[in-house]
Design a protein around this motif. Structure first.
Motif, PDB file in Angstrom:
ATOM      1  N   GLU A  47      31.905  21.413  42.361  1.00 50.28           N
ATOM      2  CA  GLU A  47      32.816  20.805  41.387  1.00 50.28           C
ATOM      3  C   GLU A  47      32.738  21.652  40.124  1.00 50.28           C
ATOM      4  O   GLU A  47      31.654  21.796  39.557  1.00 50.28           O
ATOM      5  CB  GLU A  47      32.366  19.374  41.093  1.00 50.28           C
ATOM      6  CG  GLU A  47      33.240  18.614  40.126  1.00 50.28           C
ATOM      7  CD  GLU A  47      34.492  18.080  40.786  1.00 50.28           C
ATOM      8  OE1 GLU A  47      34.393  17.475  41.862  1.00 50.28           O
ATOM      9  OE2 GLU A  47      35.578  18.281  40.219  1.00 50.28           O
ATOM     10  N   CYS A  50      32.063  23.042  36.869  1.00 46.62           N
ATOM     11  CA  CYS A  50      31.231  22.354  35.885  1.00 46.62           C
ATOM     12  C   CYS A  50      30.943  23.240  34.677  1.00 46.62           C
ATOM     13  O   CYS A  50      30.013  22.970  33.917  1.00 46.62           O
ATOM     14  CB  CYS A  50      29.935  21.897  36.543  1.00 46.62           C
ATOM     15  SG  CYS A  50      28.992  23.243  37.256  1.00 46.62           S
ATOM     16  N   MET A  84      25.605  28.193  40.422  1.00 46.71           N
ATOM     17  CA  MET A  84      24.790  26.986  40.577  1.00 46.71           C
ATOM     18  C   MET A  84      24.573  26.754  42.068  1.00 46.71           C
ATOM     19  O   MET A  84      25.230  25.940  42.684  1.00 46.71           O
ATOM     20  CB  MET A  84      25.515  25.813  39.917  1.00 46.71           C
ATOM     21  CG  MET A  84      24.725  24.542  39.922  1.00 46.71           C
ATOM     22  SD  MET A  84      25.485  23.341  38.848  1.00 46.71           S
ATOM     23  CE  MET A  84      24.577  21.887  39.349  1.00 46.71           C
ATOM     24  N   HIS A 101      28.958  17.353  38.715  1.00 48.42           N
ATOM     25  CA  HIS A 101      28.708  18.428  39.671  1.00 48.42           C
ATOM     26  C   HIS A 101      28.947  17.847  41.070  1.00 48.42           C
ATOM     27  O   HIS A 101      29.230  16.664  41.216  1.00 48.42           O
ATOM     28  CB  HIS A 101      27.252  18.905  39.587  1.00 48.42           C
ATOM     29  CG  HIS A 101      26.829  19.369  38.223  1.00 48.42           C
ATOM     30  ND1 HIS A 101      27.017  20.656  37.785  1.00 48.42           N
ATOM     31  CD2 HIS A 101      26.225  18.720  37.206  1.00 48.42           C
ATOM     32  CE1 HIS A 101      26.540  20.773  36.560  1.00 48.42           C
ATOM     33  NE2 HIS A 101      26.053  19.604  36.175  1.00 48.42           N
ATOM     34  N   CYS A 119      27.133  24.221  44.163  1.00 55.04           N
ATOM     35  CA  CYS A 119      27.831  23.166  43.427  1.00 55.04           C
ATOM     36  C   CYS A 119      29.308  23.273  43.774  1.00 55.04           C
ATOM     37  O   CYS A 119      29.876  24.358  43.763  1.00 55.04           O
ATOM     38  CB  CYS A 119      27.630  23.330  41.922  1.00 55.04           C
ATOM     39  SG  CYS A 119      28.565  22.101  40.978  1.00 55.04           S
ATOM     40  N   HIS A 123      29.399  27.722  36.917  1.00 53.84           N
ATOM     41  CA  HIS A 123      29.553  26.859  38.095  1.00 53.84           C
ATOM     42  C   HIS A 123      29.272  27.627  39.391  1.00 53.84           C
ATOM     43  O   HIS A 123      28.561  27.156  40.274  1.00 53.84           O
ATOM     44  CB  HIS A 123      30.975  26.295  38.099  1.00 53.84           C
ATOM     45  CG  HIS A 123      31.433  25.805  39.420  1.00 53.84           C
ATOM     46  ND1 HIS A 123      30.855  24.724  40.040  1.00 53.84           N
ATOM     47  CD2 HIS A 123      32.398  26.251  40.258  1.00 53.84           C
ATOM     48  CE1 HIS A 123      31.463  24.528  41.205  1.00 53.84           C
ATOM     49  NE2 HIS A 123      32.387  25.437  41.357  1.00 53.84           N
TER      50      HIS A 123
HETATM   51 CU   LIG Z   1      27.780  22.253  38.879  1.00 51.22          CU
END
Ligand SMILES: [Cu+2]
Ligand code: HEC
Length: 339
Positions: free
Chosen positions: A210, A212, A219, A173, A208, A216
């Motif tokens: 990245e 993931c 997040m 992440h 977040c 995602h």
């Molecule tokens: Cu993430």
């Protein structure tokens, strides 16, 4: 000549439209989302200054090159399709000078970037440590010196540096709160350090950064920057064990919680629930949001979440548990009382 002027006017019109679209788009950004260009931390400011410095240099290069290009296209365009223009080959002086100018420009950008990195990378010695763990799809915050574990909302005192040790429990992440500067990968089995400090009280949104997994984009996180006195109050409240349920419905909720799978995944300090899969719920009632910033923390939203988590957050690692409406109402009463 008239034709050139006509063509130039046409291009000017398209140029204006071309500038307008990103202009409108950028205004939209400034109004709604957290921006690295509205920093509230020393580090964020240093990074924003570096951004503007590089932007001005590169914008200057862009304008110069495009002007010369337009000039060449207009001035040397084929007037008569049957005559071949004089063929020339290269110009050493020109080529050496623009190569040198480019290299010098890049060297200046490199030096400035280096300077900013050196000035902002090391955390101040008195920074408060916080361990950040990325999970699919929420954030865990542990304050090792204070004995506090919470989720999705990082509470910090205004004007004080915080040293974050960033890691992950599953996939990669990336922790990012644009207005506080810096972005740090959360990698399983590794601890990366990032520090931040907020100079203005308020709530700063993060995300977040990245990819993931399916949720995602769901997040999110918030950094709540509060006065020293409010921080002390928050710390005391968080260190206390979970409140005992008083109201009958909340007591019933406690029983439901302790008899269901909840205990396998969640910790509530001072109770038999010691699971570590999901967020620590000891003081879940004190958070302003649940499910990593997706829902305001209201009784209605808690009930919606408990009824069917994956319907709210696709792929949620908290499954649908088939609770009855009565069980949900009792759980909501209990969880809301955990201030
Ligand atoms: Cu993430
Ligand atoms: C299989 C593990 C698992 C079980 C069982 C489980 N949970 Fe969860 N729970 C999670 C995970 C993981 C999250 C984080 C979801 C997210 O935000 O992506 C979560 C989130 C929550 C949240 C939101 C917390 C916050 O701060 O965002 C609440 C409230 C909650 N669970 C209550 C319950 C209750 C009550 C039960 C039992 C009826 C239960 N959970 C059962 C794993 C579980």
């Amino acid at each position: 000549m008239a034709r050139i002027r006509g063509a130039a006017r046409g291009w000017a019109r398209w140029g204006a439209v071309g500038l307008l679209i990103p202009g409108v788009w950028l205004t939209g950004c400034a109004a709604q989302s957290p921006s690295i260009l509205a920093p509230v931390s020393p580090k964020g400011r240093a990074e924003a200054e570096l951004f503007w410095f590089i932007f001005l240099i590169t914008a200057g290069v862009f304008v110069l090159v495009e002007t010369l290009l337009l000039y060449a296209v207009l001035r040397f365009r084929a007037r008569d399709p049957h005559t071949v223009p004089p063929q020339i080959h290269g110009n050493n002086a020109l080529e050496i000078s623009w190569t040198t100018a480019t290299a010098l420009g890049l060297a200046v950008i490199f030096a400035m970037t280096w300077r900013t990195m050196a000035a902002t990378s090391a955390p101040p010695a008195d920074a408060m440590p916080v361990k950040v763990t990325g999970h699919q799809w929420w954030w865990e915050f542990e304050y090792p010196t204070l004995g506090i574990t919470t989720a999705n909302e990082l509470v910090i005192p205004v004007g004080r540096p915080v040293r974050l040790t960033v890691t992950s429990a599953d996939v990669i992440h990336s922790f990012w709160v644009p207005q506080l500067g810096g972005k740090m990968d959360a990698i399983p089995g590794r601890e990366n350090t990032l520090w931040l400090q907020a100079d203005v009280e308020g709530v700063y949104h993060g995300q977040c950064a990245e990819l993931c997994g399916v949720s995602h984009a769901n997040m999110r996180l918030r950094v709540r920057v509060v006065s020293d006195a409010d921080f002390q109050r928050w710390v005391e409240a968080q260190r206390a064990p979970a409140a005992q349920p008083v109201e009958p419905l909340a007591q019933q909720g406690y029983q439901v919680f302790m008899s269901k799978a909840c205990v396998g995944c969640h910790t509530i300090n001072g109770t038999p629930a010691q699971g570590k899969v999901g967020p620590n719920l000891t003081h879940v009632g004190s958070r302003t949001t649940i499910a990593a910033g997706l829902l305001e923390n209201t009784p209605e939203n808690l009930a919606r979440w408990l009824d069917n988590p994956p319907a709210i957050k696709p792929g949620s690692l908290m499954p649908r548990l088939g609770l009855t409406p009565e069980e949900i109402q009792a759980l909501v009463a209990y969880l809301s009382s955990l201030k």
